[in-house]
Every structure is written in C-alpha cells, then in structure tokens.
Design a protein around this motif. Structure first.
Motif, PDB file in Angstrom:
ATOM      1  N   LYS A  26       8.531  -3.774  -9.379  1.00 43.42           N
ATOM      2  CA  LYS A  26       9.700  -4.545 -10.093  1.00 43.42           C
ATOM      3  C   LYS A  26       9.417  -5.877 -10.021  1.00 43.42           C
ATOM      4  N   GLY A  27       9.863  -6.657 -11.116  1.00 45.70           N
ATOM      5  CA  GLY A  27       9.812  -7.878 -11.242  1.00 45.70           C
ATOM      6  C   GLY A  27       8.575  -8.751 -11.630  1.00 45.70           C
ATOM      7  N   SER A  28       7.607  -7.816 -12.016  1.00 46.14           N
ATOM      8  CA  SER A  28       6.297  -8.360 -12.272  1.00 46.14           C
ATOM      9  C   SER A  28       6.072  -7.867 -13.708  1.00 46.14           C
ATOM     10  N   ASP A  29       5.995  -8.889 -14.598  1.00 46.82           N
ATOM     11  CA  ASP A  29       5.537  -8.389 -16.022  1.00 46.82           C
ATOM     12  C   ASP A  29       4.890  -9.509 -16.825  1.00 46.82           C
ATOM     13  N   ALA A  53      12.513   4.400  -9.377  1.00 39.03           N
ATOM     14  CA  ALA A  53      12.885   3.567 -10.479  1.00 39.03           C
ATOM     15  C   ALA A  53      13.205   2.299  -9.891  1.00 39.03           C
ATOM     16  N   ASP A  54      13.746   2.212  -8.817  1.00 39.68           N
ATOM     17  CA  ASP A  54      14.378   0.679  -8.299  1.00 39.68           C
ATOM     18  C   ASP A  54      13.225  -0.123  -7.856  1.00 39.68           C
ATOM     19  N   GLN A  55      11.939   0.373  -7.721  1.00 42.94           N
ATOM     20  CA  GLN A  55      10.893  -0.277  -7.155  1.00 42.94           C
ATOM     21  C   GLN A  55       9.799  -0.681  -8.263  1.00 42.94           C
ATOM     22  N   VAL A  56       9.860  -0.007  -9.252  1.00 51.87           N
ATOM     23  CA  VAL A  56       8.681  -0.224 -10.435  1.00 51.87           C
ATOM     24  C   VAL A  56       9.188  -0.435 -11.731  1.00 51.87           C
ATOM     25  N   ASN A 100      -6.317   5.360   1.944  1.00 48.80           N
ATOM     26  CA  ASN A 100      -6.361   4.543   3.323  1.00 48.80           C
ATOM     27  C   ASN A 100      -7.330   3.223   3.125  1.00 48.80           C
ATOM     28  N   PHE A 101      -8.308   3.321   2.321  1.00 49.27           N
ATOM     29  CA  PHE A 101      -9.467   2.418   2.229  1.00 49.27           C
ATOM     30  C   PHE A 101      -8.800   1.098   1.960  1.00 49.27           C
ATOM     31  N   LEU A 102      -7.795   1.209   0.935  1.00 50.74           N
ATOM     32  CA  LEU A 102      -7.331  -0.015   0.272  1.00 50.74           C
ATOM     33  C   LEU A 102      -6.446  -1.015   1.116  1.00 50.74           C
ATOM     34  N   SER A 103      -6.232  -0.430   2.374  1.00 51.78           N
ATOM     35  CA  SER A 103      -5.953  -1.513   3.533  1.00 51.78           C
ATOM     36  C   SER A 103      -6.648  -2.675   3.772  1.00 51.78           C
ATOM     37  N   HIS A 104      -8.071  -2.163   3.494  1.00 53.08           N
ATOM     38  CA  HIS A 104      -9.114  -3.245   3.918  1.00 53.08           C
ATOM     39  C   HIS A 104      -9.513  -4.022   2.738  1.00 53.08           C
ATOM     40  N   GLU A 105      -8.803  -3.863   1.567  1.00 50.90           N
ATOM     41  CA  GLU A 105      -9.061  -4.732   0.383  1.00 50.90           C
ATOM     42  C   GLU A 105      -8.265  -5.480  -0.005  1.00 50.90           C
ATOM     43  N   LYS A 106      -8.445  -6.372  -0.933  1.00 51.22           N
ATOM     44  CA  LYS A 106      -7.550  -7.440  -1.453  1.00 51.22           C
ATOM     45  C   LYS A 106      -6.171  -6.833  -1.790  1.00 51.22           C
ATOM     46  N   PRO A 107      -4.923  -7.439  -2.120  1.00 44.29           N
ATOM     47  CA  PRO A 107      -3.668  -6.779  -2.629  1.00 44.29           C
ATOM     48  C   PRO A 107      -3.642  -5.925  -3.738  1.00 44.29           C
ATOM     49  N   ILE A 108      -2.904  -5.052  -3.724  1.00 48.45           N
ATOM     50  CA  ILE A 108      -2.732  -4.141  -4.800  1.00 48.45           C
ATOM     51  C   ILE A 108      -1.780  -4.841  -5.943  1.00 48.45           C
ATOM     52  N   MET A 109      -2.325  -4.572  -7.116  1.00 49.61           N
ATOM     53  CA  MET A 109      -1.716  -5.133  -8.417  1.00 49.61           C
ATOM     54  C   MET A 109      -1.000  -4.480  -9.195  1.00 49.61           C
ATOM     55  N   LYS A 110      -1.492  -3.077  -9.339  1.00 46.60           N
ATOM     56  CA  LYS A 110      -0.711  -2.058 -10.161  1.00 46.60           C
ATOM     57  C   LYS A 110      -1.458  -0.807 -10.064  1.00 46.60           C
ATOM     58  N   VAL A 111      -0.829   0.387 -10.481  1.00 42.28           N
ATOM     59  CA  VAL A 111      -1.259   1.621 -10.448  1.00 42.28           C
ATOM     60  C   VAL A 111      -0.892   2.238 -11.950  1.00 42.28           C
ATOM     61  N   ILE A 112      -2.152   2.783 -12.641  1.00 40.54           N
ATOM     62  CA  ILE A 112      -1.773   3.432 -13.876  1.00 40.54           C
ATOM     63  C   ILE A 112      -2.640   4.847 -13.971  1.00 40.54           C
ATOM     64  N   PHE A 113      -2.067   5.343 -14.853  1.00 41.12           N
ATOM     65  CA  PHE A 113      -2.328   6.915 -14.983  1.00 41.12           C
ATOM     66  C   PHE A 113      -2.970   6.936 -16.515  1.00 41.12           C
ATOM     67  N   GLU A 114      -4.153   7.690 -16.811  1.00 41.67           N
ATOM     68  CA  GLU A 114      -4.637   7.748 -18.117  1.00 41.67           C
ATOM     69  C   GLU A 114      -4.809   9.352 -18.573  1.00 41.67           C
ATOM     70  N   LEU A 171       0.739  -1.119   0.121  1.00 37.82           N
ATOM     71  CA  LEU A 171      -0.036  -0.002  -0.181  1.00 37.82           C
ATOM     72  C   LEU A 171       0.886   1.369   0.107  1.00 37.82           C
ATOM     73  N   ASN A 172       2.163   1.179   0.696  1.00 38.89           N
ATOM     74  CA  ASN A 172       2.924   2.456   0.566  1.00 38.89           C
ATOM     75  C   ASN A 172       3.351   2.616  -0.502  1.00 38.89           C
ATOM     76  N   LEU A 173       3.964   1.692  -1.292  1.00 41.04           N
ATOM     77  CA  LEU A 173       4.300   1.885  -2.753  1.00 41.04           C
ATOM     78  C   LEU A 173       3.100   2.385  -3.626  1.00 41.04           C
ATOM     79  N   ALA A 174       1.929   1.966  -3.543  1.00 40.65           N
ATOM     80  CA  ALA A 174       0.839   2.250  -4.329  1.00 40.65           C
ATOM     81  C   ALA A 174       0.535   3.860  -3.823  1.00 40.65           C
ATOM     82  N   LYS A 175       0.775   4.494  -2.667  1.00 39.28           N
ATOM     83  CA  LYS A 175       0.434   5.660  -2.266  1.00 39.28           C
ATOM     84  C   LYS A 175       1.542   6.440  -2.992  1.00 39.28           C
TER      85      LYS A 175
END
Length: 277
Positions: free
Chosen positions: A199-202, A181-184, A148-162, A93-97
C-alpha cells in the motif's frame, strides 16, 4: 511546458512483439536533446529495461532514470553502466508469503516475485515463457514454493500472478484482498497479470517523487499508458495520456487520448503533435 515524460513500456512504448517503432526512437531522442527527461515507468525490473534504454539511445545520458516495479523503486543509470537506487518502496517477506499463499487458488497459477534485482517465477506457464522471451526479460525459476530463501535476497518489491483467464485473475484479486486489503495495492496489466504492491507504492506517487528530485513541477509532467496499472500515473501527472489501444478505464481518466496505438508510434505522436517547442 512538459519537462518529464513518464512512459509505460508494454503496449505503450513497445510494439506487441517487444520492439520499438522507429518514430518513437527519433521522437524520444529529440525530446531528450531539447532538455527533457524521458523515463520508463514500468512494472518490470529496472534491469530488464537496459536494452530499451540502449535502443532509445538513453544509455548514453550521463544520468538516466527508470521507475520500476509499479513504483517500487527509482533507479539512476549512468553512462558507464553503473546504477544507483535513488528510492525504494518494498514489502516485508511475511507480506509476500501471505500474498503468495492466498493467490494459489488452483494448480496452474504462475507467480512472479520481484526483488530489487531479480525476478523469481514459480510454476511458469508456456504463455508466460513466450511473453518473457519476446521482451528479453531475465528471470530465475523457483524449484518449489518455499519462499524462505528470499530472506537472503534483496528487498521484495511486488508479487504478481499470471493467467490468461481473466476470471482466474479476478478470483486471485478477491482472495488476496479479502485478507490483505489494508496492506496491498492491486492493479492489472498486459491482459495477463494481477499485481500486488505494498500500500502506498504506485506508478503515480513514485513518478512524482522523481519529478520532485529533479526539481520539476507536477504540471510539467506527462504520463503515457494503456493499462490499469497506469491509472495512478495518468491521474497524478499534469497531462495524463492514453494511447489508442488503452483500456476504456484509462481513456476515461486521461486528459488526452492519442490516435495511434503502441504499434503505430503513439509516443512519437504525443511528442511531435502535442508538445510545444
């Protein structure tokens, strides 16, 4: 001999309006009837793929697979409608934030946050609304920018911008990568999204993870795509295939470039013309 086809959806398997060319449906059914696995490998949620599986007739398979969230998860779908998460590669969640915060470079930024079972959208644009509607993608609009509501949701997979301005997308890319850059892992898709996975998920690594689970060697895997988020699977597969409408960068790394675009049944061209048997 190709035993597993990993296929991107938007601008590859699907027509521009979100439908599927009849030739693709026939060819995919033939490939599966001959014992092959045809697996959507998409940036979307796996739940948004159920309609596509039904149109292709793959929902009748005892076991069908979907690779979702740009490699964030492998999902096993059963003919009775049940599903099983086979593998997941999420982010904190911290990385997503942090990604979310860094991407808000101006007031009209549309942000998607994918959890394992839900797409949440903040500040959705009219263009994105139309795009989601055409493809029957379910989502939940966020009332504000408090994650913060995401702490009660299932794991976060990705964040994207349109955004429809590519310069804005590149500016978001720069802002996020200057700090993280070292984390995403950063990719682009559909001429409107810049996407951030941990990082590492593709698509490539998770597609081959599925092949390993199925006992299929990597040279028996083909991957079809059009956009920059398909690069990893095009490189990883035994046969990397670019549809005719693919980005020049994808054509440059593909083993095979098809003559047909997504609107002309490109997947059927590959199955009918380039596969043995």
């Amino acid at each position: 001999m190709i035993k597993l086809i990993l296929s991107d959806l938007d601008e590859t398997l699907l027509n521009d309006d979100g439908t599927i060319h009849p030739d693709n449906i026939t060819a995919v059914q033939k490939f599966v009837q001959q014992g092959g696995y045809f697996v959507p490998n998409t940036g979307r949620s796996y739940k948004s793929v159920f309609g596509t599986l039904a149109t292709l007739g793959l929902n009748r398979q005892e076991k069908q697979y979907v690779v979702s969230y740009n490699g964030g998860a492998i999902v096993e779908v059963h003919s009775d409608g049940s599903e099983k998460i086979v593998a997941q590669h999420g982010m904190s969640l911290n990385l997503a934030k942090e990604i979310f915060k860094l991407g808000q470079i101006q007031n009209d930024i549309d942000t998607h946050i994918y959890t394992l079972d839900t797409l949440f959208i903040h500040n959705i644009s009219s263009a994105d609304q139309a795009y989601m509607s055409e493809r029957s993608v379910p989502y939940v609009e966020m009332p504000n920018d408090d994650l913060n509501f995401l702490s009660h949701e299932k794991p976060i997979m990705k964040v994207i911008f349109e955004h429809t301005d590519h310069e804005v997308l590149r500016a978001i890319d720069k802002a996020v990568n200057q700090e993280l850059a070292d984390q995403v892992l950063t990719t682009y898709s559909s001429d409107r999204y810049v996407e951030f996975n941990p990082k590492g998920s593709d698509k490539g690594s998770t597609g081959l993870e599925l092949a390993d689970l199925l006992g299929i060697t990597h040279n028996e895997v083909a991957a079809l795509g059009d956009s920059l988020n398909d690069a990893s699977q095009i490189k990883a597969a035994g046969v990397g295939v670019a549809v005719a409408n693919a980005k020049p960068e994808i054509k440059a790394i593909a083993n095979l470039i098809l003559d047909k675009t997504n609107n002309e049944g490109a997947v059927a061209e590959f199955i009918n013309t380039h596969l043995e048997g």
